[in-house]
Design an enzyme around this catalytic site. Structure first.
Site, mmCIF file in Angstrom:
data_model
loop_
_atom_site.group_PDB
_atom_site.id
_atom_site.type_symbol
_atom_site.label_atom_id
_atom_site.label_comp_id
_atom_site.label_asym_id
_atom_site.label_seq_id
_atom_site.Cartn_x
_atom_site.Cartn_y
_atom_site.Cartn_z
ATOM 1 C CG ASP A 38 -2.092 0.912 1.157
ATOM 2 O OD1 ASP A 38 -3.227 0.405 1.278
ATOM 3 O OD2 ASP A 38 -1.909 2.142 0.964
ATOM 4 C CE LYS A 91 -12.686 5.007 -0.006
ATOM 5 N NZ LYS A 91 -13.344 4.313 1.064
ATOM 6 C CB SER A 131 -18.072 -0.391 -7.580
ATOM 7 O OG SER A 131 -19.157 0.457 -7.301
ATOM 8 C CE1 TYR A 157 -13.800 3.880 -7.416
ATOM 9 C CE2 TYR A 157 -16.198 3.881 -7.575
ATOM 10 C CZ TYR A 157 -15.022 3.337 -7.083
ATOM 11 O OH TYR A 157 -15.088 2.233 -6.257
ATOM 12 C CE LYS A 161 -13.166 0.311 -8.258
ATOM 13 N NZ LYS A 161 -12.016 -0.373 -7.709
HETATM 14 P P1 NAD Z 1 -9.455 2.807 0.827
HETATM 15 O O1 NAD Z 1 -9.092 4.094 0.189
HETATM 16 O O2 NAD Z 1 -9.697 2.784 2.289
HETATM 17 O O3 NAD Z 1 -8.368 1.685 0.477
HETATM 18 C C1 NAD Z 1 -7.619 1.710 -0.714
HETATM 19 C C2 NAD Z 1 -6.155 1.603 -0.340
HETATM 20 O O4 NAD Z 1 -5.389 1.653 -1.544
HETATM 21 C C3 NAD Z 1 -5.684 2.738 0.559
HETATM 22 O O5 NAD Z 1 -5.052 2.188 1.706
HETATM 23 C C4 NAD Z 1 -4.706 3.521 -0.297
HETATM 24 O O6 NAD Z 1 -3.653 4.055 0.471
HETATM 25 C C5 NAD Z 1 -4.248 2.460 -1.274
HETATM 26 N N1 NAD Z 1 -3.794 2.989 -2.566
HETATM 27 C C6 NAD Z 1 -4.363 3.962 -3.317
HETATM 28 N N2 NAD Z 1 -3.632 4.180 -4.428
HETATM 29 C C7 NAD Z 1 -2.599 3.314 -4.373
HETATM 30 C C8 NAD Z 1 -1.492 3.068 -5.214
HETATM 31 N N3 NAD Z 1 -1.306 3.786 -6.342
HETATM 32 N N4 NAD Z 1 -0.596 2.115 -4.869
HETATM 33 C C9 NAD Z 1 -0.764 1.404 -3.716
HETATM 34 N N5 NAD Z 1 -1.777 1.613 -2.874
HETATM 35 C C10 NAD Z 1 -2.684 2.559 -3.198
HETATM 36 O O7 NAD Z 1 -10.731 2.268 0.032
HETATM 37 P P2 NAD Z 1 -11.670 1.041 0.349
HETATM 38 O O8 NAD Z 1 -13.010 1.591 0.700
HETATM 39 O O9 NAD Z 1 -11.019 0.089 1.259
HETATM 40 O O10 NAD Z 1 -11.796 0.429 -1.102
HETATM 41 C C11 NAD Z 1 -11.011 -0.670 -1.537
HETATM 42 C C12 NAD Z 1 -11.376 -0.983 -2.964
HETATM 43 O O11 NAD Z 1 -12.777 -1.251 -3.030
HETATM 44 C C13 NAD Z 1 -11.129 0.176 -3.929
HETATM 45 O O12 NAD Z 1 -10.662 -0.346 -5.154
HETATM 46 C C14 NAD Z 1 -12.505 0.774 -4.115
HETATM 47 O O13 NAD Z 1 -12.642 1.408 -5.370
HETATM 48 C C15 NAD Z 1 -13.382 -0.452 -4.024
HETATM 49 N N6 NAD Z 1 -14.762 -0.160 -3.621
HETATM 50 C C16 NAD Z 1 -14.994 0.543 -2.470
HETATM 51 C C17 NAD Z 1 -16.295 0.861 -2.114
HETATM 52 C C18 NAD Z 1 -16.570 1.661 -0.876
HETATM 53 O O14 NAD Z 1 -17.673 2.221 -0.750
HETATM 54 N N7 NAD Z 1 -15.679 1.738 0.083
HETATM 55 C C19 NAD Z 1 -17.364 0.462 -2.933
HETATM 56 C C20 NAD Z 1 -17.097 -0.262 -4.092
HETATM 57 C C21 NAD Z 1 -15.777 -0.560 -4.431
#
Ligand code: NAD
Ligand code: UDP
Length: 342
Positions: A38, A91, A131, A157, A161
């Site tokens: 990360d 996201k 998503s 966004y 996806k």
């Molecule tokens: P989050 O932002 O808490 O976690 C994503 C992590 O990825 C973070 O820790 C961030 O530091 C890391 N990151 C971002 N860019 C990066 C890079 N270039 N290299 C390495 N690490 C990187 O988000 P989340 O809510 O845990 O979401 C996780 C996944 O689920 C994402 O792909 C998001 O699009 C998807 N998602 C989330 C939701 C939601 O509502 N939370 C809904 C649908 C899909």
């Protein structure tokens, strides 16, 4: 059924909200060989100690960026991963409208880099965080995995996806042995019942619960409710709010599905992860207030551009093929949110 708990699993974005909860559930299910990669752009390294406190095991942490091909190559050289769970990405829907190139670069470009590193290393099992947004605005509830995707997506966004899903389908068809699970999340809420990990985004959030939490902490003055004139029972938007611990367990079920496949079988499996039912924005607020014992300052404003009235998941496929369904409800999510707020 016997599962290969000796598998070594890479979690990109594993210090984030969903990745950290999944790490905890993996350990609970017996998977102890976990590496988190990360760049900490939206999370904190402190989460690693919290995962250890909850689960008794601290996964290895590697700070790095999925845009850094050299770092990814080094990671796959150092570790022989059996499977990857790919959470890393940007996201924030609103930000993606302002910075589309950053979103395409990180989400799409970063995923391509990851898949290439996996291909070179011969690691071909991947579980991807997609998503419900890929269904666009024309789908009918409950959304079925067979419904068309990619039409009427209203922001970059969501487009990333959809594009990544298409890339994964092409990759799965390109060579035998690729085993891909696409998980389409609905609306994750809540946090671990210990209150030790939770949703803690940097910057200004745009999802409902992080905003509720900011208002509860006094960091934002009021909650704006985007519309009370939808064709829904109380006029506010309806979504499928899934407790993040249930969502995390869905990843363990997906991994177990993959470990049951023969090594040279190719597969592209797509599952909705939701509760199968919708709850309204007003219901979420009322449930939060019931547990908090106080009212949240709030105001109804116009609908948010690009929003639709009602979204919830069809969940039969995940139940049938993964043997997974949700066990927690909105009360659990709000109770746990209050524990995280402290
Ligand atoms: P989050 O932002 O808490 O976690 C994503 C992590 O990825 C973070 O820790 C961030 O530091 C890391 N990151 C971002 N860019 C990066 C890079 N270039 N290299 C390495 N690490 C990187 O988000 P989340 O809510 O845990 O979401 C996780 C996944 O689920 C994402 O792909 C998001 O699009 C998807 N998602 C989330 C939701 C939601 O509502 N939370 C809904 C649908 C899909
Ligand atoms: N919502 C709201 N106020 C906010 C944020 C969200 O009323 O400050 C509503 C939004 O209009 C939608 C629901 O809450 O009906 C869930 O929105 P979120 O952005 O969390 O998820 P998504 O729109 O992606 O389903």
């Amino acid at each position: 059924m016997w599962y290969n708990v000796g598998m070594k699993i890479l979690l990109t974005g594993g210090t984030g909200y969903i990745g950290s909860h999944t790490a905890v559930e993996l350990v609970a299910a017996g998977y102890k060989e976990i590496v988190i990669f990360d760049n900490l752009s939206n999370s904190k390294e402190l989460v690693m100690a919290k995962i250890a406190e909850i689960s008794g095991i601290e996964p290895e942490f590697v700070e790095g960026d999925i845009l850094d091909k050299v770092a990814l190559k080094g990671l796959f050289k150092k570790h022989k991963f059996d499977a990857v769970m790919h959470f890393a990405g940007l996201k924030a829907v609103g930000e993606s409208v302002e910075k589309p190139l950053q979103y395409y670069e990180t989400n799409v470009g970063g995923t391509v880099n990851l898949l290439e590193a996996m291909r070179v290393a011969g690691c071909k099992k991947i579980i991807f965080s997609s998503s419900a947004t890929v269904y666009g605005e024309h789908a009918e509830v409950p959304y079925s995995e067979d419904a068309p995707t990619g039409q009427g997506i209203t922001n970059p966004y969501g487009e990333t996806k959809h594009v990544i899903e298409e890339i994964l389908k092409d990759v799965a068809e390109s060579e035998s042995g690729w085993q891909v699970v696409i998980l389409r999340y609905f609306n994750p809420v809540g946090n671990h019942p210990s209150g030790l990990i939770g949703e803690d985004p940097n910057g200004i959030p745009n999802n409902l619960m992080p905003i509720v939490m900011k208002v509860a902490r006094g960091e934002m003055a009021e909650l704006l409710i985007f519309g009370d004139d939808y064709d829904t029972p109380d006029g506010s938007g309806v979504r499928d709010f899934i407790h993040v611990v249930d969502l995390a367990k869905g990843h363990v079920a997906a991994l177990e599905k993959l470990s049951g496949l023969a090594a040279d079988d190719s597969a592209i499996l797509i599952y909705n992860l939701g509760t199968g039912g919708g709850r309204s924005v007003f219901e979420v607020i009322a449930t939060y207030e019931k547990h908090a014992g106080k009212k949240l300052p709030r105001r109804v404003v116009d609908r948010r551009l690009g929003d639709i009235g009602e979204v919830y998941a069809g969940v039969e496929k995940a139940a049938r093929e993964l043997g997974w369904k949700t066990e927690l409800d909105l009360d659990d999510a709000m109770r746990d949110t209050l524990k995280f707020l402290g």
